[in-house]
Design an enzyme around this catalytic site. Sequence first.
Site, short mmCIF file in Angstrom:
data_model
loop_
_atom_site.label_atom_id
_atom_site.label_comp_id
_atom_site.label_asym_id
_atom_site.label_seq_id
_atom_site.Cartn_x
_atom_site.Cartn_y
_atom_site.Cartn_z
CG HIS A 124 -1.71 1.27 1.36
ND1 HIS A 124 -2.71 1.63 0.48
CD2 HIS A 124 -1.63 2.28 2.27
CE1 HIS A 124 -3.22 2.79 0.85
NE2 HIS A 124 -2.58 3.21 1.92
NE ARG A 133 4.94 10.20 -0.52
CZ ARG A 133 3.82 9.77 0.08
NH1 ARG A 133 2.89 10.63 0.43
NH2 ARG A 133 3.64 8.50 0.36
CD GLU A 192 -6.68 1.52 7.84
OE1 GLU A 192 -6.40 1.53 9.05
OE2 GLU A 192 -6.50 2.51 7.09
CD GLN A 231 -5.23 10.88 1.97
OE1 GLN A 231 -6.22 10.30 1.52
NE2 GLN A 231 -4.15 10.24 2.33
CE1 TYR A 235 0.00 14.69 0.18
CE2 TYR A 235 1.23 13.60 1.92
CZ TYR A 235 1.09 13.94 0.60
OH TYR A 235 2.03 13.55 -0.31
CE LYS A 244 -6.30 8.65 5.16
NZ LYS A 244 -6.37 7.25 4.67
CB THR A 335 -4.69 0.58 3.04
OG1 THR A 335 -5.36 1.81 3.31
CG2 THR A 335 -5.41 -0.17 1.94
#
Lengths: 396, 396
Positions: A124, A133, A192, A231, A235, A244, A335
């Site tokens: 994940h 990124r 999760e 997000q 973030y 979240k 996750t």
Amino acid sequence: MSKLFTVAPDSDFTLANLPFGIFSTAGSAPRVGIAIGDRILDLAALATEGGFDFDSAVLHRPYLNDFIALGKEVTGRARTQVQTWLREADSPVAPRHLVRREEATLHLPVRIGDYTDFYSSIEHATNVGRMFRDPDKALLPNWRHLPVGYHGRASSIVVDGTPVRRPRGQVLPPGADVPVFQATDRLDFELEMAFVVGKDSTLGETVRVDQAEDYIFGLALFNDWSARDVQRWEYVPLGPFLGKNFASTMSPWIVPLEALEPFRVAGPEQSPRVLPYLQTDVPGNYDIQLEVTVNDRTVSRSNFRYMYWSMAQQLAHHSSNGCNVRVGDLMASGTISGRDPSAYGSLLEITDNGRSGSFLADHDTVTLTGHAGSGAERVGFGRCGGRILPAHPSSH
Amino acid sequence: MSKLFTVAPDSDFTLANLPFGIFSTAGSAPRVGIAIGDRILDLAALATEGGFDFDSAVLHRPYLNDFIALGKEVTGRARTQVQTWLREADSPVAPRHLVRREEATLHLPVRIGDYTDFYSSIEHATNVGRMFRDPDKALLPNWRHLPVGYHGRASSIVVDGTPVRRPRGQVLPPGADVPVFQATDRLDFELEMAFVVGKDSTLGETVRVDQAEDYIFGLALFNDWSARDVQRWEYVPLGPFLGKNFASTMSPWIVPLEALEPFRVAGPEQSPRVLPYLQTDVPGNYDIQLEVTVNDRTVSRSNFRYMYWSMAQQLAHHSSNGCNVRVGDLMASGTISGRDPSAYGSLLEITDNGRSGSFLADHDTVTLTGHAGSGAERVGFGRCGGRILPAHPSSH
């Protein structure tokens, strides 16, 4: 006893399981119960009539915390006692103690103190790093050295079946340099698992990795709903916040760690070798098969054993600076993705960030399920589901 | 009444203030009190004898939550009643209700649910961005559009006077590419203020910016202790975690927002104009002078009015996605720095990341103080202090 309850062949709630939860029936107050087959054992009622070595008052609360705080020795003994009674023809368990599950309402099982979310699946973290990124440096330098985690919101954790309102928030439209405020159009789930802390630690002291499982009462399924567009804009640098914290959903039954002991397995090899405070020879993963459906269509099949970092390592790391944990704290895994795309635990990954599929639509229902073992030894988690309600029409 | 208590000329606790806290005396249980001059009014004892329009049971709890939950109308009326009584010669307040502060122990005033930390000083965010990231793009693109915040740890929030153990943690030595586990050598304070939520909101609903102050019960001083080396290695991509959650210190008295009304001021101009859900014409800042001492040497003089984002905007943003807040939640401002280096709110900034001075040493005592107004109208916060204990000699 078989006339008191039925355990269907594919039931999550065999005699090998006996998870704890909070239930109520029409006109009665929420209290502690144990799931068995198609019934709920009213532990509060049973205990009031005697037979346990602790004050039954802790079972007449709308959360498990005070029961859990008795310690694993006491709660484990109670569970073993119930297991014996449910197997015997002659026992104090009577029909009045066994409630049909469809006649009960299940409640959030724990009054959650602090909630921490980890990020412990290497698949994940790599998938997300690639999309959010640098694709060539998807895994950040710290990732293999420590179980990355952050604090989340406890107030908005809800139980299976609670509808989830599509959140509004600031998002940066493609190509724009100024954000707009709108309903998210990248609403996602995250598959999760979460563990409930069963024992207080002391502020300023650490929990060693080899002691850490003593602090884990049990596990549940956990959906960390996420608004990817919100997000993404918010973030950096302090982490996820409004993307979240609008809702997380947990399953109603807490499966005690001892019920999962037969399914303990070693996790993936950790390379480079971790620092001494995270080293342990005890296999720390659990073989729990997981599934996600969206409107009854299976979109992911994963397994809790894929986790790179174990729960024991997460807890040891969390307390390595002296941060204290308390009974009822919740720590989620992050996750749980596997290597194969069929085992990806979020739509972000499954759809390659929306390129090959959609995020969640209004009225979609997302359901997580999970179990270890099979047949009479099956230990399952029940259901962790929620349906999406449309966003409120105007912001304010 | 002057014989019952003394209000020294520089006292934080004038008749204009009357903050709420939790205190105990030898052999008695923690309960609700009000600070006045050199005394604590035993509100629990006074109320038990009658005179208030609510059930006094809420004052016999070891936290303010149940009292706060009565609502501002009730708590405000109680405070005004006390104010009147303390001014009158003839009142139900008797010497037995006034405890000398040096004979009392002060406790954490609130059972904190969720704790959120913002990052709302533009000077601080710019200074940190310059040192931790790109000096030319110190302020990130989202910063002027939303009050950046993250969730922190509630379990490790302690009251004034609680010693703080120097944490150990993973740090990346200069030039290394593999971390080591050691005691932090960049231990810092952060000068902050925090507000206590006084009213529940509903999950899925928003709190409008113009309503937001109705949800704020009162304020305290807050020190967000930080281990800069731990923080730096861990914080990408999910934000600060072990670099912050080993301890935060708050002052014991919660100053109700109504006591601060005379000190309401406009904040800095916000440019570009914020999105509609954050717009308000009501001045949302408060003129509160703040000071930090290390071992009685003043290292910072700042002011809460410098905040770029107001508390009302923070709360409106926090709930803009439907995230619910609950009575007893704590929301901190982030480090309160001013433009002048003498007003920087952390050693990170004061020492230019250690270049022109040291971080905290073992046995250092850091104390935050703050007040608005002067003389008989002074509204102060008391003390928010803590002393550093050496790290444990071995990690585990």
